[in-house]
Design a protein around this motif. Structure first.
Motif, mmCIF file in Angstrom:
data_model
loop_
_atom_site.group_PDB
_atom_site.id
_atom_site.type_symbol
_atom_site.label_atom_id
_atom_site.label_comp_id
_atom_site.label_asym_id
_atom_site.label_seq_id
_atom_site.Cartn_x
_atom_site.Cartn_y
_atom_site.Cartn_z
ATOM 1 N N LEU A 136 43.725 -8.518 11.055
ATOM 2 C CA LEU A 136 45.060 -9.118 11.006
ATOM 3 C C LEU A 136 45.969 -8.678 12.154
ATOM 4 N N VAL A 137 45.909 -7.390 12.479
ATOM 5 C CA VAL A 137 46.939 -6.801 13.341
ATOM 6 C C VAL A 137 46.445 -6.654 14.770
ATOM 7 N N ALA A 138 47.298 -7.018 15.722
ATOM 8 C CA ALA A 138 46.928 -6.940 17.139
ATOM 9 C C ALA A 138 48.117 -6.460 17.968
ATOM 10 N N GLY A 139 48.391 -5.184 17.881
ATOM 11 C CA GLY A 139 49.390 -4.570 18.754
ATOM 12 C C GLY A 139 50.820 -4.903 18.387
ATOM 13 N N SER A 140 51.739 -4.508 19.260
ATOM 14 C CA SER A 140 53.161 -4.557 18.906
ATOM 15 C C SER A 140 53.696 -5.988 18.844
ATOM 16 N N ASP A 141 53.103 -6.927 19.586
ATOM 17 C CA ASP A 141 53.573 -8.318 19.506
ATOM 18 C C ASP A 141 52.527 -9.248 18.898
ATOM 19 N N GLY A 142 51.435 -8.689 18.421
ATOM 20 C CA GLY A 142 50.389 -9.495 17.785
ATOM 21 C C GLY A 142 49.505 -10.232 18.782
ATOM 22 N N LEU A 143 49.740 -10.019 20.073
ATOM 23 C CA LEU A 143 49.009 -10.817 21.074
ATOM 24 C C LEU A 143 47.915 -10.036 21.819
#
Ligand code: GLN
Length: 301
Positions: A226-233
């Motif tokens: 689900l999660v990919a870093g501070s901006d999701g990108l």
């Protein structure tokens, strides 16, 4: 003494419930935590009992056998604690396919069917090679493979249990035009450069502090999906940068992303030389899938 059997019967009559009564009780139990309480209750009871909805409407006054009642109670309690219906059932339907799901992977969502529809529309020829990155239960790869029997579809996941699950789904569905690799994005050496006419992915795209992670089904799904870093990108950036090396000339990259990420994804695709870039909207009206064509094959990773 004739009193005992009578009182025993009366007592038992209070404990034993009919299907209709059990459903009513479950609906009330779930009402506070699920917006689909009635549906959840019915789906869970039908799955446990093996009965059909039609049977339920005709014979809802049948008594529930005690072990079934106990198992239903347990599922209703787990559902009340937020556990997704799909994990309780162990199955979810996606693109008309019945897929086994487990806690190793995301639960396939209707939004992702849009990605498959777009991929089918862009698959110009009768045969070719397609790749599904982060395949999870295999949903995207299997849906595409079921519609395009002359294509060879590869599904990759970096979680070994996901690869096993996807493979099992493929076998159960009899989709032999698929293969499954344990790979973090493009890391597997069998992924040959410039070999894919289509690369599809529903990667992690939620920002790490997004409050939506504390609500609903996602609380039970693997964070890594689900999660990919501070901006999701983070993962989307990595996939867009690496894809031109693996796409055949004129090949397409299709990505699912968050409801507010389409402009950022289009921009990233532009930066990496994609053309014909466009986004498609989901049923909620949000731009949910963005795709672009790799005009010129390049070896830049
Ligand atoms: N669409 C999912 C959700 O918002 C997230 C899926 C993903 O991160 N790939 O619940």
């Amino acid at each position: 003494m004739s009193i005992r059997p009578t009182s025993w019967r009366r007592c038992k009559a209070i404990d034993v419930m009919t299907f209709d009564q059990a459903l009513k009780k479950a609906r009330e139990r779930l009402a506070a935590t699920s917006s689909t309480a009635a549906l959840d209750a019915e789906v869970l009871l039908l799955a446990l009992s093996g009965k059909s909805r039609a049977w339920l409407y005709g014979f809802g006054d049948t008594e529930l056998e005690s072990t079934l009642a106990a198992r239903f109670d347990e599922w209703v309690e787990r559902r009340a604690a937020g556990e997704p219906v799909a994990y309780l059932l162990g199955f979810r339907e996606f693109f008309g396919l019945q897929l086994e799901v487990s806690r190793a992977t995301l639960i396939p969502r209707p939004d992702t069917e849009l990605l498959v529809e777009q991929a089918l529309a862009l698959a110009g020829s009768a045969s070719g090679r397609a790749l599904d990155l982060g395949t999870g239960s295999g949903a995207i790869a299997l849906a595409f493979a079921s519609q395009c029997p002359d294509w060879q579809v590869t599904g990759c996941d970096r979680v070994p249990d996901a690869v096993t699950l996807a493979q099992r789904n493929a076998e159960r569905l009899g989709l032999g035009n698929t293969r499954w690799l344990h790979s973090r994005w493009f890391d597997h050496h069998e992924l040959a450069p410039h070999s894919f006419a289509l690369i599809m992915s529903n990667p992690p795209y939620i920002a790490e502090h997004d409050r939506h992670l504390d609500q609903g089904d996602v609380r039970f799904e693997p964070r890594s999906a689900l999660v990919a870093g501070s901006d999701g990108l983070d993962d989307i950036r990595e996939i867009i940068a690496a894809s031109p090396r693996y796409l055949a000339s004129q090949g397409w990259l299709l990505l699912e992303h968050g409801y507010d990420q389409a402009a950022a994804v289009r921009h990233l695709m532009e930066q990496h030389g994609f053309s014909q870039i466009a986004s498609a909207r989901d049923l909620g009206g949000h731009e949910r899938v963005t795709f672009g064509q790799c005009a010129v094959a390049t070896d830049a990773a």
